[in-house]
Design an enzyme around this catalytic site. Structure first.
Site, PDB file in Angstrom:
ATOM      1  N   ASP A   2       4.208  10.900 -34.088  1.00 11.70           N
ATOM      2  CA  ASP A   2       4.163   9.796 -35.068  1.00 11.70           C
ATOM      3  C   ASP A   2       3.987  10.380 -36.464  1.00 11.70           C
ATOM      4  O   ASP A   2       3.784  11.581 -36.633  1.00 11.70           O
ATOM      5  CB  ASP A   2       2.966   8.892 -34.747  1.00 11.70           C
ATOM      6  CG  ASP A   2       1.664   9.682 -34.733  1.00 11.70           C
ATOM      7  OD1 ASP A   2       1.057   9.816 -35.785  1.00 11.70           O
ATOM      8  OD2 ASP A   2       1.281  10.200 -33.657  1.00 11.70           O
TER       9      ASP A   2
ATOM     10  N   ASP B 106       1.474   9.371 -38.466  1.00 11.08           N
ATOM     11  CA  ASP B 106       0.140   8.908 -38.826  1.00 11.08           C
ATOM     12  C   ASP B 106       0.284   7.585 -39.606  1.00 11.08           C
ATOM     13  O   ASP B 106       0.955   6.691 -39.103  1.00 11.08           O
ATOM     14  CB  ASP B 106      -0.624   9.999 -39.587  1.00 11.08           C
ATOM     15  CG  ASP B 106      -2.123   9.777 -39.522  1.00 11.08           C
ATOM     16  OD1 ASP B 106      -2.610   9.337 -38.464  1.00 11.08           O
ATOM     17  OD2 ASP B 106      -2.818  10.010 -40.523  1.00 11.08           O
TER      18      ASP B 106
HETATM   19  N1  ADE Z   1      -1.767  10.344 -36.030  1.00  8.70           N
HETATM   20  C1  ADE Z   1      -2.600  10.973 -35.222  1.00  8.70           C
HETATM   21  N2  ADE Z   1      -3.864  11.214 -35.608  1.00  8.70           N
HETATM   22  C2  ADE Z   1      -4.704  11.887 -34.778  1.00  8.70           C
HETATM   23  N3  ADE Z   1      -4.376  12.320 -33.561  1.00  8.70           N
HETATM   24  C3  ADE Z   1      -3.129  12.081 -33.137  1.00  8.70           C
HETATM   25  N4  ADE Z   1      -2.508  12.398 -32.000  1.00  8.70           N
HETATM   26  C4  ADE Z   1      -1.254  11.932 -32.067  1.00  8.70           C
HETATM   27  N5  ADE Z   1      -1.020  11.312 -33.253  1.00  8.70           N
HETATM   28  C5  ADE Z   1      -2.187  11.405 -33.942  1.00  8.70           C
END
Ligand code: ADE
Ligand SMILES: CSC[C@H]1O[C@H](OP(=O)(O)O)[C@H](O)[C@@H]1O
Length: 291
Positions: free
Chosen positions: A213, A215
């Protein structure tokens, strides 16, 4: 017990290794408590390995509950000298996209409530974390990706800083922008203190991050949810296993030297003779001394 040369710590979405032959289960205990779950040893490309799912098989542990010390100690008990850690991460850069593989070379540790050292109780040591990743292990993973590129269009990024947060909540937008401002490449919740403890245990460590992703900093991409992260990781889980298997073959053939293997040589301040008997016993395996 020299049962395994390489330890694989599976993160979110990677709870078992399908390519393991001669599988055997180990329900281990350590002076630092029990590991996340049963460790399975076996062979991949005839190299002895140990697999441990970081959050347990049913993913029942939040990042703050993972028994990092017990996990590293248990792998050490099995004879592990190299660890490949597999992790889901959020991207902090436009060019690191979901399903890409990132091999970070640095960490920023923003965790707050985790046991982060084997030492204490009358035993003082300060290992160097200047270069927290074993370059030889990361190289093996990168070469494994290159081999697999013949049949799979994998996007790989070498280097970058993994920002480790406490979780289990994902970050605020202000935090996400702050990590980007400090030069972070990816964000996750588990590689610290795991990498620090591997270094104290003199095990060469590298992390293979699977981007799931963006974030929550990106103006046009959806904000991360756990469903999004897990489903992207599931899409990548088979690929992750193929990369890890090829890296195991390379490391098993070459058994490279690593600065991690001598990490305590210049780090130990308290001599074992000055330690209490109970402390010496607890640290025997880490220090390579009689308990
Ligand atoms: N955006 C994110 N923040 C923290 N841990 C994660 N693991 C996968 N995506 C994450
Ligand atoms: C389910 S997304 C958040 C979760 O995934 C990562 O874990 P791991 O490094 O074990 O793959 C992240 O750090 C969070 O724990």
């Amino acid at each position: 017990m020299n049962t395994a040369l390489i330890g694989i710590i599976g993160g979110s979405g990677l709870y078992q290794m399908d390519m393991l032959s001669d599988a055997r289960e180990h329900d281990l205990d350590t002076p630092f408590g029990r590991p996340s779950g049963i460790i399975v040893t076996g062979r991949v490309h005839d190299v002895p390995v140990a697999f441990l799912p970081r959050h347990g098989r049913g993913h029942g542990l939040i990042p703050s509950e993972v028994p990092y010390r017990a996990n590293i100690h248990a792998l050490k008990q099995l004879g592990v000298r190299y660890i490949i850690s597999v992790s889901a991460v959020g991207s902090l850069r436009e060019e690191y996209r979901p399903l890409d593989v990132v091999l970070p070379d640095q960490f920023v540790d923003l965790t707050r409530s985790r046991a982060g050292t084997f030492f204490g109780d009358g035993a003082v040591a300060h290992v160097s974390m200047a270069n927290p990743i074993c370059a030889a292990v990361a190289d093996a993973v990168a070469r494994a990706v290159n081999e697999l590129r013949a049949t799979d269009d994998i996007r790989l990024h070498r280097g970058g800083t993994y920002v480790c947060i406490e979780g289990p909540q994902f970050s605020t937008q202000a935090e996400s922008h702050w990590y980007r401002g400090m030069g972070g490449a990816v964000v996750g919740m588990t590689n610290m203190p795991e990498a620090k403890l591997a270094r104290e245990a003199q095990i060469a460590y590298a992390t293979m991050c699977m981007v799931t992703d963006f974030d929550c900093w990106h103006p046009r991409e959806p904000h991360v949810t756990a469903d999004m992260a897990i489903s992207n990781l599931m899409r990548n889980a088979e690929r992750a296993q193929h990369i890890v298997a090829a890296a195991i073959r390379l490391i098993g053939t070459e058994t490279p030297c690593s600065i991690a293997h001598d990490a305590l040589t210049c780090a130990l301040v308290t001599q074992p003779a000055s330690m209490a008997a109970t402390t010496k016993q607890r640290l025997a395996l880490i220090l390579g001394i009689e308990g």
